[in-house]
Scaffold this active site. Structure first.
Site, PDB file in Angstrom:
ATOM      1  N   PHE A  76      38.793  44.026  46.525  1.00  0.00           N
ATOM      2  CA  PHE A  76      38.431  44.239  47.932  1.00  0.00           C
ATOM      3  C   PHE A  76      37.610  45.494  48.195  1.00  0.00           C
ATOM      4  O   PHE A  76      37.012  45.626  49.265  1.00  0.00           O
ATOM      5  CB  PHE A  76      39.682  44.258  48.805  1.00  0.00           C
ATOM      6  CG  PHE A  76      40.381  42.940  48.842  1.00  0.00           C
ATOM      7  CD1 PHE A  76      39.882  41.884  49.577  1.00  0.00           C
ATOM      8  CD2 PHE A  76      41.554  42.742  48.121  1.00  0.00           C
ATOM      9  CE1 PHE A  76      40.519  40.660  49.610  1.00  0.00           C
ATOM     10  CE2 PHE A  76      42.209  41.518  48.141  1.00  0.00           C
ATOM     11  CZ  PHE A  76      41.684  40.474  48.885  1.00  0.00           C
ATOM     12  N   LEU A 135      44.500  45.648  41.301  1.00  0.00           N
ATOM     13  CA  LEU A 135      43.760  44.404  41.536  1.00  0.00           C
ATOM     14  C   LEU A 135      43.095  44.384  42.904  1.00  0.00           C
ATOM     15  O   LEU A 135      41.939  43.970  43.042  1.00  0.00           O
ATOM     16  CB  LEU A 135      44.692  43.201  41.384  1.00  0.00           C
ATOM     17  CG  LEU A 135      45.171  42.909  39.972  1.00  0.00           C
ATOM     18  CD1 LEU A 135      46.178  41.758  39.978  1.00  0.00           C
ATOM     19  CD2 LEU A 135      44.007  42.603  39.053  1.00  0.00           C
ATOM     20  N   GLU A 136      43.828  44.817  43.933  1.00  0.00           N
ATOM     21  CA  GLU A 136      43.265  44.810  45.285  1.00  0.00           C
ATOM     22  C   GLU A 136      42.059  45.720  45.394  1.00  0.00           C
ATOM     23  O   GLU A 136      41.060  45.363  46.035  1.00  0.00           O
ATOM     24  CB  GLU A 136      44.330  45.209  46.307  1.00  0.00           C
ATOM     25  CG  GLU A 136      45.369  44.138  46.517  1.00  0.00           C
ATOM     26  CD  GLU A 136      46.496  44.562  47.439  1.00  0.00           C
ATOM     27  OE1 GLU A 136      46.632  45.776  47.738  1.00  0.00           O
ATOM     28  OE2 GLU A 136      47.262  43.678  47.864  1.00  0.00           O
ATOM     29  N   GLU A 137      42.117  46.883  44.790  1.00  0.00           N
ATOM     30  CA  GLU A 137      40.966  47.792  44.857  1.00  0.00           C
ATOM     31  C   GLU A 137      39.764  47.227  44.103  1.00  0.00           C
ATOM     32  O   GLU A 137      38.643  47.308  44.596  1.00  0.00           O
ATOM     33  CB  GLU A 137      41.337  49.181  44.330  1.00  0.00           C
ATOM     34  CG  GLU A 137      42.321  49.918  45.213  1.00  0.00           C
ATOM     35  CD  GLU A 137      41.895  49.996  46.654  1.00  0.00           C
ATOM     36  OE1 GLU A 137      40.775  50.479  46.938  1.00  0.00           O
ATOM     37  OE2 GLU A 137      42.683  49.565  47.529  1.00  0.00           O
ATOM     38  N   GLY A 157      49.366  45.523  41.980  1.00  0.00           N
ATOM     39  CA  GLY A 157      48.768  45.127  43.256  1.00  0.00           C
ATOM     40  C   GLY A 157      47.623  46.040  43.673  1.00  0.00           C
ATOM     41  O   GLY A 157      46.503  45.569  43.927  1.00  0.00           O
TER      42      GLY A 157
END
Length: 90
Positions: free
Chosen positions: A16, A11-13, A8
């Site tokens: 986003f 992928l989020e870094e 998570g």
């Protein structure tokens, strides 16, 4: 456990903190593109902690922008999630 603690945050870094702000910064400017990206980040968690997610996202963005290294924000995000996990479950 692997997804919220490692997959998570990675992928989020990448999405986003790197991809979305870099994609929209020519149109919105850097500050607005970071705010836009973090609003999306916080809303897409779909729970009551929107302000917390937004604030954390701004912190991750700050460290990414200062270091110019996405690994820095990934590590901070992983450590934050690990702390939340430990405080919640132990």
């Amino acid at each position: 456990m692997l997804v919220p603690l490692l997959v998570g945050p990675i992928l989020e870094e990448l999405i986003f903190r790197k991809w979305i702000p870099n994609t929209f910064q020519d149109v919105l400017g850097r500050k607005r593109s970071v705010i836009f990206s973090n609003l999306l980040f916080s809303m897409l968690h779909f729970d009551w902690f929107i302000i917390t997610y937004f604030a954390n996202g701004l912190i991750y963005s700050y460290f990414y922008d200062k270091s110019k290294d996405i690994k820095v924000s990934i590590i901070i995000h992983i450590l934050y999630n690990l702390c939340v996990f430990l405080l919640t479950f132990f």
